[in-house]
Design a protein around this motif. Sequence first.
Motif, PDB file in Angstrom:
ATOM      1  N   GLY A  39       5.259   6.009  10.565  1.00 28.93           N
ATOM      2  CA  GLY A  39       4.276   6.829   9.849  1.00 28.93           C
ATOM      3  C   GLY A  39       3.202   5.967   9.214  1.00 28.93           C
ATOM      4  N   LEU A  40       3.620   4.845   8.631  1.00 29.27           N
ATOM      5  CA  LEU A  40       2.671   3.932   7.995  1.00 29.27           C
ATOM      6  C   LEU A  40       1.674   3.405   9.033  1.00 29.27           C
ATOM      7  N   PHE A  59      -6.219   5.773   2.411  1.00 28.87           N
ATOM      8  CA  PHE A  59      -5.767   4.953   1.286  1.00 28.87           C
ATOM      9  C   PHE A  59      -4.373   5.317   0.778  1.00 28.87           C
ATOM     10  N   VAL A  60      -4.179   6.621   0.490  1.00 30.95           N
ATOM     11  CA  VAL A  60      -2.934   7.005  -0.175  1.00 30.95           C
ATOM     12  C   VAL A  60      -1.712   6.719   0.703  1.00 30.95           C
ATOM     13  N   LEU A  61      -1.743   7.179   1.949  1.00 33.87           N
ATOM     14  CA  LEU A  61      -0.572   6.970   2.801  1.00 33.87           C
ATOM     15  C   LEU A  61      -0.222   5.490   2.989  1.00 33.87           C
ATOM     16  N   PRO A  62      -1.184   4.649   3.382  1.00 32.30           N
ATOM     17  CA  PRO A  62      -0.814   3.241   3.560  1.00 32.30           C
ATOM     18  C   PRO A  62      -0.238   2.611   2.291  1.00 32.30           C
ATOM     19  N   VAL A  63      -0.854   2.899   1.141  1.00 30.69           N
ATOM     20  CA  VAL A  63      -0.386   2.260  -0.090  1.00 30.69           C
ATOM     21  C   VAL A  63       1.005   2.780  -0.473  1.00 30.69           C
ATOM     22  N   VAL A  64       1.142   4.101  -0.515  1.00 29.83           N
ATOM     23  CA  VAL A  64       2.417   4.666  -0.963  1.00 29.83           C
ATOM     24  C   VAL A  64       3.551   4.286  -0.009  1.00 29.83           C
ATOM     25  N   LEU A  65       3.289   4.420   1.292  1.00 34.25           N
ATOM     26  CA  LEU A  65       4.355   4.122   2.250  1.00 34.25           C
ATOM     27  C   LEU A  65       4.740   2.643   2.222  1.00 34.25           C
ATOM     28  N   SER A  66       3.752   1.737   2.142  1.00 34.39           N
ATOM     29  CA  SER A  66       4.141   0.315   2.095  1.00 34.39           C
ATOM     30  C   SER A  66       4.920   0.042   0.820  1.00 34.39           C
ATOM     31  N   ILE A 106       2.469  13.410   1.887  1.00 29.05           N
ATOM     32  CA  ILE A 106       2.615  12.572   3.076  1.00 29.05           C
ATOM     33  C   ILE A 106       2.843  13.404   4.341  1.00 29.05           C
ATOM     34  N   GLY A 107       3.752  14.375   4.254  1.00 25.43           N
ATOM     35  CA  GLY A 107       4.192  15.090   5.453  1.00 25.43           C
ATOM     36  C   GLY A 107       3.079  15.861   6.152  1.00 25.43           C
ATOM     37  N   ILE A 108       2.443  16.767   5.418  1.00 29.25           N
ATOM     38  CA  ILE A 108       1.448  17.625   6.067  1.00 29.25           C
ATOM     39  C   ILE A 108       0.234  16.816   6.565  1.00 29.25           C
ATOM     40  N   ILE A 158      -4.964   5.829  12.159  1.00 29.81           N
ATOM     41  CA  ILE A 158      -5.966   6.891  12.012  1.00 29.81           C
ATOM     42  C   ILE A 158      -7.052   6.477  11.029  1.00 29.81           C
ATOM     43  N   GLY A 159      -6.611   5.889   9.898  1.00 26.72           N
ATOM     44  CA  GLY A 159      -7.555   5.568   8.832  1.00 26.72           C
ATOM     45  C   GLY A 159      -8.529   4.464   9.200  1.00 26.72           C
TER      46      GLY A 159
END
Length: 446
Positions: free
Chosen positions: A390-391, A429-436, A53-55, A397-398
Amino acid sequence: MRKREQWGSHWGFILATIGSAMGLGNIWRFPTVVGESGGGAFLLIYLLIVFIIGIPLMIGELSIGRGAKRSVVGAFRRLSPSGRWGFIGFFGVTAGFVILSFYAVIAGWALAYIVKSFSGQLTGLDVIQTTALFQSLVEHPFYPLLWHGGFMLMTLLIVRMGINKGIELGSKVLMPLLFVLMLILAVRSVTLDGAGAGIRWYLWPDFRALSLNVILSALGQVFFSLSLGMGAIITYGSYLSDQENVPKSATIIAFGDVGIAFIAGLIIIPSVFAFGIEPDTGPSLIFITLPLVFQTMPWGSLMGGLFFLLLVIAALTSAISLLEVVVAYFMDELGWSRPFAATLTAVIIALLGVPSSLSQGVWKDFLVLGLPLLDLFDFIASSFILPLGGLLTAVFIGWVWTPKRCLKEINKAGVNFRLSSFWSIIVKFVLPVVLSYILVTGFFFS
Ligand code: PHE
């Protein structure tokens, strides 16, 4: 229009951004949460979140800033075709207010410890006495407020001067010095009698300690420590030249930040075990532990004083970035002058910090959700406002600015970002799903 200020040099930018990332988050907050969250398993989850997530998010935030050349609210508005996404920036401005308000309280304690250490008050104490000393500082109704105000004043003066003169200078010489001093302290700490149990606890994951709360804290720690989710990195990116390699810079900054946090853990956790302190002591942990470590070293008072001095400077370079988000917003959006925006917001933030400061002393029995106000503000800002920011940034961006346009920005000066397809998938995909998922479950079940 005013000509936009720019960083003086490549390393000026890297160091200033590491300066923003590195601060109390690494040296005070990281050991505190590791202690509260059960050691090794937390460390592992933390590292995982930094990479997944961070980088990627830091790459995105730097590109947004550079692409838009605006502070946080204006940046989202400018890059979205409909102009309607500026609202994400308000999370950032709000986070800036909340975080800096309690951040300055803790930095104020560190300021007080510079004096205590140089004047020899930290020598000859046992655990009970270092605890009592800390309590007597934070429970005083007046002194902590004075230190808090002093720290806010320093932050204000630097931000008033503007980016080139103020921010780069502090970061260039002093941060490497802090790094060397921390290495020396880490060596001292891991060679203390009884440090072994602490080292094991810190480095060997015990997955029984893992819970939803631990994951939520690790997430909050990554956002807090890397200054993500609130526009600090966007604002710094807005002063970045087009020649800069964004993915490479983001990686250097993240590694530098994680490295410092890791070393801070190596200083605090083994000594916590060596001196028989409870790892989950909370925000006072480093202030109780460090004086005990200094005592076991030659020139302890001098070392201690120097350490707290450098810690305050590290905190200052972060506080500057927090205030800069808010100030840049008022300058860009409302056309306020820098000195006016800086002064007004610094005064408001300083006042906002007063309840946090009192919550450690006079108001310590006033708890919300079982937490004193300072801990509560920290928890809400780090575990919710920043990840939510962040989400939304990832979704922006996505799906709105699109990875394609973002990559065009990244590759502008002939940079070849080899992991670009991988990065696009992560952001889309990964960030929105994991963060939510973490936010929703954390909100309802923590
Ligand atoms: N990253 C800073 C630290 O570790 C704190 C910070 C958070 C700064 C968010 C800016 C934005 O101390």
